[in-house]
Design a protein around this motif. Sequence first.
Motif, PDB file in Angstrom:
ATOM      1  N   GLY A  99      43.945  44.202  46.276  1.00  0.00           N
ATOM      2  CA  GLY A  99      45.252  43.787  45.788  1.00  0.00           C
ATOM      3  C   GLY A  99      45.186  42.567  44.885  1.00  0.00           C
ATOM      4  O   GLY A  99      46.118  41.757  44.843  1.00  0.00           O
ATOM      5  N   ALA A 100      44.096  42.426  44.132  1.00  0.00           N
ATOM      6  CA  ALA A 100      43.877  41.236  43.306  1.00  0.00           C
ATOM      7  C   ALA A 100      44.986  41.043  42.279  1.00  0.00           C
ATOM      8  O   ALA A 100      45.445  41.990  41.641  1.00  0.00           O
ATOM      9  CB  ALA A 100      42.535  41.334  42.599  1.00  0.00           C
ATOM     10  N   LYS A 101      45.377  39.756  42.111  1.00  0.00           N
ATOM     11  CA  LYS A 101      46.383  39.405  41.113  1.00  0.00           C
ATOM     12  C   LYS A 101      45.785  38.654  39.937  1.00  0.00           C
ATOM     13  O   LYS A 101      46.505  38.307  38.990  1.00  0.00           O
ATOM     14  CB  LYS A 101      47.483  38.573  41.764  1.00  0.00           C
ATOM     15  CG  LYS A 101      48.328  39.359  42.758  1.00  0.00           C
ATOM     16  CD  LYS A 101      49.520  38.562  43.240  1.00  0.00           C
ATOM     17  CE  LYS A 101      50.404  39.391  44.161  1.00  0.00           C
ATOM     18  NZ  LYS A 101      51.574  38.613  44.643  1.00  0.00           N
ATOM     19  N   ALA A 102      44.468  38.382  39.993  1.00  0.00           N
ATOM     20  CA  ALA A 102      43.777  37.763  38.857  1.00  0.00           C
ATOM     21  C   ALA A 102      42.322  38.197  38.887  1.00  0.00           C
ATOM     22  O   ALA A 102      41.744  38.426  39.958  1.00  0.00           O
ATOM     23  CB  ALA A 102      43.877  36.241  38.918  1.00  0.00           C
ATOM     24  N   PHE A 103      41.734  38.322  37.700  1.00  0.00           N
ATOM     25  CA  PHE A 103      40.363  38.806  37.543  1.00  0.00           C
ATOM     26  C   PHE A 103      39.659  37.878  36.571  1.00  0.00           C
ATOM     27  O   PHE A 103      40.040  37.762  35.413  1.00  0.00           O
ATOM     28  CB  PHE A 103      40.407  40.240  37.021  1.00  0.00           C
ATOM     29  CG  PHE A 103      39.067  40.901  36.842  1.00  0.00           C
ATOM     30  CD1 PHE A 103      37.979  40.586  37.640  1.00  0.00           C
ATOM     31  CD2 PHE A 103      38.908  41.880  35.862  1.00  0.00           C
ATOM     32  CE1 PHE A 103      36.753  41.222  37.476  1.00  0.00           C
ATOM     33  CE2 PHE A 103      37.694  42.535  35.687  1.00  0.00           C
ATOM     34  CZ  PHE A 103      36.619  42.199  36.492  1.00  0.00           C
ATOM     35  N   LEU A 104      38.622  37.178  37.052  1.00  0.00           N
ATOM     36  CA  LEU A 104      37.864  36.228  36.228  1.00  0.00           C
ATOM     37  C   LEU A 104      36.462  36.782  36.032  1.00  0.00           C
ATOM     38  O   LEU A 104      35.686  36.885  36.992  1.00  0.00           O
ATOM     39  CB  LEU A 104      37.797  34.848  36.903  1.00  0.00           C
ATOM     40  CG  LEU A 104      39.012  33.918  36.728  1.00  0.00           C
ATOM     41  CD1 LEU A 104      40.308  34.578  37.162  1.00  0.00           C
ATOM     42  CD2 LEU A 104      38.799  32.628  37.518  1.00  0.00           C
TER      43      LEU A 104
END
Length: 511
Positions: A99-104
């Motif tokens: 359920g990631a809300k950011a991807f770095l």
Amino acid sequence: MTKTLGLWNIAAEEPEKTAVVDPVGRVVSYGELTAKANKYARGLQELGLGAGDVVVLLQPNGDELLAAYFAAIQTGLYVVVVNWHLIGPEVAYIIGDSGAKAFLAHERFADVAIAAADEAGLPASARFAVGDVPGFHRIEELGAGEGDGRPPRRTAGSPMLYTSGTTGRPKGVRRPLTGADPDEVPVASTWFFGIFGLEPRDGHVHLCGSPLYHTAVLNFVVISLQLGHSAVLMDRWDAAEMLTLIERHRVTHSHMVPTQFRRLLALPSGVRSRHDLSSLRVMIHGAAPCPPEVKRRMLAWWGPVVTEYYAATEGGGTVITGEDWLRKPGSVGRPWPGSTIKVLDDTGAELPPDSIGTAYLQMGASEFSYHKDPAKTAAARVGSLFTLGDVGHLDADGYLYLHDRKADLIISGGVNIYPAEIEGELVMHPAVGDVAVFGVPHEDWGEEIKAVVQPAPGVAPSSDLTAELLEYAATRLAKFKLPRSIDYLAELPRDPNGKLYKRHLREKYVV
């Protein structure tokens, strides 16, 4: 000397103290590392991420990964560090499952990052990259214009670590957030390092030679930094380079795997003897079985600083010093403080000493669950105990000996055969670089033993080599344990931390 602990506390007190030496030799201070972590934390909060949300990292070893990790850890986020050997759909699965809300991400993995983000449906506003990746914001934009200093809302986050997935889709191990102050170092961290004799702020230097997406590797670097140690990071592990770095940086401790031991022992004697390794205090290994002869040779070279442990992302474990191992060769040790080890039969009944069964661990009140997989969580537990599926026995003194993973057990003609024992013998032949042993279907016996060998450098596969290896094995193993056939591969499917993916090999032989 002060005993101030915690990344931000140390940075405030000694901002110029070396935190990280990156893979190209660049020195990053505690002050620089925390400033970047604060900036990224403010940026993630500006994106709307709050306590309990998830950020996924796809980055190589370096201060950027660590800054992003500590950004999440101080803002109540779950942080998933992804294995960068995965392909786009596999990373997309983890992004979606968590359920990631950011991807770095990092430009080194641009193609995978783009494919994963697209398949997972991540909006452009949630994509950031170190370097240039089409469709991603540059990482410098994260937190830009948000001011200086710490983020406005601070609470302890947690790593969310995905198991290796050797038997199927990886599963995230997710622990409840504690609500603790991120400046406070968990008692468990100082306790854990204390098991190995590693004290806070005691001139320690940690060498990280494996990818930080591994649970133990990440833990050792993070705890080292929280306790005021310096961390020297390698990008790609190399045996000779490791010895150079130990001498150059006066390394005191590291976390290793048996594959690295074998490659160190394969170095020319002149290379092995030219380096000053007197700074070493404890070289810790785990993650994969270590052939007894490899362990003996490492102890003869490095002395009693070689310490082994057996543990899991899920908690619990054992430890054994070099001195104890020489008394109890082959053991992975006794339970560490607060942990319990039991060996149970298939009904869940506890077995007496020297009886072989499934090893179960317990770690106090530690709780975990496999994310979105209550069935797997339940299957791994018997009461408050859990298992990794390893088969072994306890001796009368409470020392644990592992035989193999239950899933890898070969049953041939009704006899239980443990591949790890066969692998431990074959790998000592000078023509063998690596080896995997597993069962393949047989009409009469149920299964027969197959060995797949990765030849040592300069060795070519041949029928003569097969005959030589089988003859060698016959001097070390009972006849019923001998492989019935040997195949060859240029490289076995093993990750950099030593995990062997046997299912990829079995798929070639099981239809």
